[in-house]
Structure formats: structure tokens, C-alpha cells
Design a protein around this motif. Structure first.
Motif, PDB file in Angstrom:
ATOM      1  N   PHE A 153       0.832  -1.197   0.000  1.00 13.27           N
ATOM      2  CA  PHE A 153       0.000   0.000   0.000  1.00 13.27           C
ATOM      3  C   PHE A 153       0.862   1.241   0.000  1.00 13.27           C
ATOM      4  O   PHE A 153       2.063   1.183   0.244  1.00 13.27           O
ATOM      5  CB  PHE A 153      -0.975   0.005   1.187  1.00 13.27           C
ATOM      6  N   ILE A 154       0.239   2.368  -0.305  1.00 13.85           N
ATOM      7  CA  ILE A 154       0.936   3.646  -0.238  1.00 13.85           C
ATOM      8  C   ILE A 154       0.413   4.363   1.004  1.00 13.85           C
ATOM      9  O   ILE A 154      -0.796   4.445   1.224  1.00 13.85           O
ATOM     10  CB  ILE A 154       0.783   4.488  -1.527  1.00 13.85           C
ATOM     11  N   SER A 155       1.334   4.820   1.821  1.00 10.76           N
ATOM     12  CA  SER A 155       1.001   5.498   3.070  1.00 10.76           C
ATOM     13  C   SER A 155       1.283   6.988   2.918  1.00 10.76           C
ATOM     14  O   SER A 155       2.438   7.392   2.717  1.00 10.76           O
ATOM     15  CB  SER A 155       1.837   4.922   4.216  1.00 10.76           C
ATOM     16  N   LEU A 156       0.241   7.781   2.990  1.00 12.61           N
ATOM     17  CA  LEU A 156       0.380   9.235   2.916  1.00 12.61           C
ATOM     18  C   LEU A 156       0.837   9.735   4.276  1.00 12.61           C
ATOM     19  O   LEU A 156       0.112   9.640   5.259  1.00 12.61           O
ATOM     20  CB  LEU A 156      -0.952   9.870   2.509  1.00 12.61           C
ATOM     21  N   GLU A 157       2.061  10.262   4.330  1.00 12.52           N
ATOM     22  CA  GLU A 157       2.658  10.708   5.581  1.00 12.52           C
ATOM     23  C   GLU A 157       2.383  12.183   5.870  1.00 12.52           C
ATOM     24  O   GLU A 157       2.197  12.558   7.017  1.00 12.52           O
ATOM     25  CB  GLU A 157       4.171  10.468   5.544  1.00 12.52           C
ATOM     26  N   HIS A 158       2.415  13.024   4.854  1.00  8.55           N
ATOM     27  CA  HIS A 158       2.167  14.462   4.996  1.00  8.55           C
ATOM     28  C   HIS A 158       1.317  14.932   3.831  1.00  8.55           C
ATOM     29  O   HIS A 158       1.562  14.545   2.685  1.00  8.55           O
ATOM     30  CB  HIS A 158       3.460  15.278   4.886  1.00  8.55           C
ATOM     31  N   LEU A 159       0.390  15.798   4.113  1.00  7.86           N
ATOM     32  CA  LEU A 159      -0.315  16.560   3.084  1.00  7.86           C
ATOM     33  C   LEU A 159      -0.457  17.964   3.653  1.00  7.86           C
ATOM     34  O   LEU A 159      -1.106  18.149   4.685  1.00  7.86           O
ATOM     35  CB  LEU A 159      -1.688  15.969   2.761  1.00  7.86           C
ATOM     36  N   ALA A 160       0.178  18.925   3.020  1.00  7.39           N
ATOM     37  CA  ALA A 160       0.154  20.300   3.508  1.00  7.39           C
ATOM     38  C   ALA A 160      -0.247  21.235   2.379  1.00  7.39           C
ATOM     39  O   ALA A 160       0.266  21.119   1.267  1.00  7.39           O
ATOM     40  CB  ALA A 160       1.533  20.706   4.042  1.00  7.39           C
ATOM     41  N   VAL A 161      -1.161  22.145   2.689  1.00  5.44           N
ATOM     42  CA  VAL A 161      -1.612  23.156   1.733  1.00  5.44           C
ATOM     43  C   VAL A 161      -1.600  24.498   2.458  1.00  5.44           C
ATOM     44  O   VAL A 161      -2.110  24.605   3.577  1.00  5.44           O
ATOM     45  CB  VAL A 161      -3.033  22.837   1.210  1.00  5.44           C
ATOM     46  N   THR A 162      -1.034  25.496   1.829  1.00 10.94           N
ATOM     47  CA  THR A 162      -0.978  26.815   2.458  1.00 10.94           C
ATOM     48  C   THR A 162      -2.396  27.339   2.688  1.00 10.94           C
ATOM     49  O   THR A 162      -3.332  26.971   1.970  1.00 10.94           O
ATOM     50  CB  THR A 162      -0.201  27.821   1.586  1.00 10.94           C
ATOM     51  N   SER A 163      -2.539  28.215   3.665  1.00  9.67           N
ATOM     52  CA  SER A 163      -3.879  28.706   4.024  1.00  9.67           C
ATOM     53  C   SER A 163      -4.558  29.413   2.863  1.00  9.67           C
ATOM     54  O   SER A 163      -5.767  29.276   2.677  1.00  9.67           O
ATOM     55  CB  SER A 163      -3.805  29.624   5.246  1.00  9.67           C
ATOM     56  N   GLU A 164      -3.803  30.147   2.060  1.00 12.98           N
ATOM     57  CA  GLU A 164      -4.434  30.860   0.946  1.00 12.98           C
ATOM     58  C   GLU A 164      -4.861  29.923  -0.181  1.00 12.98           C
ATOM     59  O   GLU A 164      -5.639  30.319  -1.051  1.00 12.98           O
ATOM     60  CB  GLU A 164      -3.541  31.970   0.399  1.00 12.98           C
TER      61      GLU A 164
END
Length: 165
Positions: free
Chosen positions: A97-108
Motif C-alpha cells: 500500500f501507499i502510506s500518505l505521511e504528509h499533506l500540507a496546503v498553504t492557508s491561501e
């Protein structure tokens, strides 16, 4: 008469170890939320120079998959994932499987499709690597992330419980 607003185009590209400083910069979008709610686990305001080697090491891993999102020419988010191979045994099936460790999106850039585009890139990468599932974890306090993932089709599969001692 008003014209419909067009959303800016989102470009997704693979990240490399040379992008470690950029990921360290974008990391605050997600880390600050974690540090605010769980200061017992997360350090507040880690130094950029301390984060770069962590991201560089992650990006150098053979099993790592990483993506950077740009919108209107500016970096606005990233995703880090790893391919996980679990051998089978008498109790468990073998699985990849693929494990998503981080997902980050700027506030704007939140609610503009950036998170979905990054998640789609991770899904595609997992499929290409022969994975049968996408797995991630979300802190219980992070209702915005939980709502996003559930709307994207992810479903709870396990619950972690804790108790201070």
C-alpha cells in the motif's frame, strides 16, 4: 451580470531531495495546526534549518513518493508518501500500500483543489507501484483534515486510543 470566477490552474510535479528546503518552508501549513493542539507531541516553530535534513532524508528514500503543488506559479502545497510492503504470515495477508505521511496546503490555497490534486497524485503513484490501498492517519482534533479525507473517499479503518499516565 457577474462572470463566474475561474480558479487558478494547479500544477503537480514530483519532488526530489533538492526540494527539501521548499518542503521545510511549506511544512508550517500543517505543523502549526499539530503543534497548537498537541504541544506534548509536536515542537512549536521548528527551525527551518533543522527541518531541511529531515525532508532531504525522506526524499532520498527509494520507497518515497513526493509531490509539490504550484498555483499561479507559486508553491502552495506538498504531499509525502511511502510505498509499504507487508509480508503475509499465519494471521495477515501480504499487502502493498501507499502510506500518505504528509499533506500540507498553504492557508491561501485551501479549498481551491490543491489538496485533491495532491491526493490524486499520490493515488496514481500508488497504483503505478502496484499498491492496492491508500492509507493515511489523521489526528482526532484535525476535523478539517478528517472532513477532507472522508469527502475524498477515504474511510476510517482503525482507531488509536491514548491515556496519559
Amino acid at each position: 451580470m457577474t462572470s463566474p470566477m475561474s480558479s487558478p490552474s494547479i500544477e503537480i510535479r514530483s519532488a526530489s531531495p533538492e526540494d527539501a528546503a521548499l518542503l521545510a518552508e511549506l511544512n508550517d501549513a500543517v505543523h502549526s495546526v499539530h503543534a497548537l493542539h498537541r504541544p506534548d507531541v509536536f515542537r512549536s516553530q521548528p527551525a527551518h534549518d533543522d527541518l531541511v535534513p529531515i525532508f532531504k532524508a525522506h526524499l532520498a528514500r527509494e520507497d518515497a513518493r513526493a509531490f509539490i503543488a504550484r498555483s499561479s506559479g507559486r508553491p502552495v502545497g506538498y504531499a509525502l508518501a511511502v510505498i509499504v510492503d507487508r509480508p503475509g504470515d499465519a494471521l495477515m495477508q501480504a499487502r502493498r500500500f501507499i502510506s500518505l505521511e504528509h499533506l500540507a496546503v498553504t492557508s491561501e490555497a485551501t479549498r481551491t483543489g490543491v489538496g485533491t490534486a495532491l491526493l490524486d497524485a499520490v493515488r496514481t503513484s500508488g497504483r503505478e507501484a502496484g499498491c492496492s490501498r491508500l492509507i493515511t492517519d489523521v489526528w482526532d482534533f484535525n476535523t478539517e483534515a478528517r472532513t477532507f479525507y472522508e469527502a475524498a473517499g477515504l474511510a476510517p479503518m482503525r482507531h488509536w486510543l491514548e491515556q496519559p499516565l
